[in-house]
Design a protein around this motif. Structure first.
Motif, PDB file in Angstrom:
ATOM      1  N   ARG A  90       0.828  -1.216   0.000  1.00  0.00           N
ATOM      2  CA  ARG A  90       0.000   0.000   0.000  1.00  0.00           C
ATOM      3  C   ARG A  90       0.859   1.261   0.000  1.00  0.00           C
ATOM      4  O   ARG A  90       0.522   2.262  -0.635  1.00  0.00           O
ATOM      5  CB  ARG A  90      -0.927  -0.016   1.215  1.00  0.00           C
ATOM      6  N   LEU A  91       1.975   1.184   0.715  1.00  0.00           N
ATOM      7  CA  LEU A  91       2.877   2.334   0.745  1.00  0.00           C
ATOM      8  C   LEU A  91       3.449   2.588  -0.639  1.00  0.00           C
ATOM      9  O   LEU A  91       3.537   3.741  -1.108  1.00  0.00           O
ATOM     10  CB  LEU A  91       3.999   2.090   1.753  1.00  0.00           C
ATOM     11  N   ARG A  95       2.805   5.823  -3.392  1.00  0.00           N
ATOM     12  CA  ARG A  95       3.913   6.580  -3.990  1.00  0.00           C
ATOM     13  C   ARG A  95       3.948   6.409  -5.508  1.00  0.00           C
ATOM     14  O   ARG A  95       4.842   6.957  -6.180  1.00  0.00           O
ATOM     15  CB  ARG A  95       5.246   6.093  -3.423  1.00  0.00           C
ATOM     16  N   GLY A  96       3.015   5.595  -6.010  1.00  0.00           N
ATOM     17  CA  GLY A  96       2.996   5.341  -7.439  1.00  0.00           C
ATOM     18  C   GLY A  96       4.132   4.452  -7.901  1.00  0.00           C
ATOM     19  O   GLY A  96       4.518   4.481  -9.068  1.00  0.00           O
ATOM     20  N   GLU A  97       4.680   3.634  -6.976  1.00  0.00           N
ATOM     21  CA  GLU A  97       5.809   2.754  -7.328  1.00  0.00           C
ATOM     22  C   GLU A  97       5.292   1.369  -7.702  1.00  0.00           C
ATOM     23  O   GLU A  97       4.268   0.917  -7.184  1.00  0.00           O
ATOM     24  CB  GLU A  97       6.775   2.632  -6.138  1.00  0.00           C
ATOM     25  N   LYS A  98       6.037   0.694  -8.526  1.00  0.00           N
ATOM     26  CA  LYS A  98       5.708  -0.686  -8.887  1.00  0.00           C
ATOM     27  C   LYS A  98       6.640  -1.621  -8.131  1.00  0.00           C
ATOM     28  O   LYS A  98       7.838  -1.383  -8.063  1.00  0.00           O
ATOM     29  CB  LYS A  98       5.864  -0.901 -10.396  1.00  0.00           C
ATOM     30  N   LEU A  99       6.046  -2.659  -7.565  1.00  0.00           N
ATOM     31  CA  LEU A  99       6.844  -3.618  -6.790  1.00  0.00           C
ATOM     32  C   LEU A  99       7.053  -4.896  -7.575  1.00  0.00           C
ATOM     33  O   LEU A  99       6.152  -5.371  -8.267  1.00  0.00           O
ATOM     34  CB  LEU A  99       6.124  -3.972  -5.489  1.00  0.00           C
TER      35      LEU A  99
END
Length: 294
Positions: A90-91, A95-99
């Motif tokens: 969710r964090l 932040r609009g990051e891809k994991l």
């Protein structure tokens, strides 16, 4: 570390554990050869206590895995911290990051259970690992232990193989409610702990409970030894001998009498049928035999 069987026996005695030569030899060899020690015997003869005493004697941490039916890898070895993984996802989303998947299966998300804690290579000091009552676990869990007890390593698919830097001191116990597989026994040194002789049990009582009078300690020990000859559903172990003696000391008793035996049978026997069998004439006759032997 310990340099001889004699030294080990003496140091065990200092920790109030009385071990005969055979048991002391088995423990010494397990330490010397860095092999797991498999202890079988009736409940209450001191199997679990050995691991506790060894940890104290060697100045090592004790990690205990209590076995039961249904015990699985998640409870014994590791599981993933799903709550923390979700928070991380969710964090990242906020932040609009891809994991990538591998980012969620790193050591920071790993919850170590007893077996993994025991071989954790980040910990430089050895530990004592007690795998208690292995006979209560399922055969599938036994099979899992084979890698752990032969190579002191476990394999986690997402991370790889984790191997102990220092082999833990491993003690397995079994009350023999079922037969443990040969493959597991082959990885261990084996010792059967029997009920102690009168002299050994008396020494245990005197060592553990020096506040008990000599007469009381002797009578209690003799009573329990006689009791083990009867056809009971569950005969008392050393643990029950000590419990009973403690109860009698708490009642300020210096010797056994008919009344106190009747009133405290619950400290000694744990099944109603056994208590009913002994109550009355049974305990009276047994007490007379105890007193007749001095």
């Amino acid at each position: 570390m310990v340099s001889s069987i004699e030294e080990l026996s003496a140091r065990l005695r200092d920790k109030l554990y009385i071990a005969d030569r055979g048991l002391a030899t088995a423990i010494y060899l397990a330490l010397k050869l860095e092999r797991p020690l498999f202890l079988e015997g009736e409940a209450g003869v001191g199997k679990t206590e050995i691991a506790k005493v060894l940890a104290e004697l060697l100045g090592l941490s004790l990690i205990r895995l209590q076995c039961y039916e249904g015990l699985d890898v998640n409870q014994a070895v590791y599981e993933w911290n799903y709550t923390r993984q979700m928070m991380h996802i969710r964090l990242a989303e906020s932040r609009g990051e891809k994991l990538e998947e591998k980012e969620l299966f790193g050591p920071e998300f790993l919850l170590e259970r007893p077996l993994l804690q025991a071989i954790d290579p980040k910990v430089k000091k050895r530990r004592v690992l007690l795998i208690d009552e292995i006979d209560r676990s399922d055969e599938e869990f036994e099979a899992f232990l084979l890698e752990m007890l032969s190579d002191f390593q476990v394999t986690i698919p997402e991370i790889g193989t984790i191997r102990a830097r220092e082999r833990p001191v491993v003690v397995l116990t079994s009350n023999r409610t079922r037969e443990v597989h040969d493959a597991l026994k082959r990885r261990c040194l084996y010792f059967w702990i029997d009920y102690p002789t009168f002299q050994k049990e008396l020494e245990i009582v005197r060592t553990k409970l020096p506040q008990a009078s000599e007469k009381l300690a002797s009578q209690v020990t003799r009573f329990v030894q006689e009791l083990r000859q009867l056809d009971l559903y569950k005969v008392p172990g050393v643990a029950e001998t000590l419990d009973w003696t403690s109860a009698l000391v708490a009642l300020d008793k210096e010797a056994l009498d008919e009344t106190v035996v009747e009133e405290t049978l619950g400290a000694l026997l744990k099944y109603r049928d056994d208590v009913d069998k002994l109550r009355g004439d049974g305990s009276r006759a047994l007490l007379e035999r105890v007193k007749a032997t001095g």
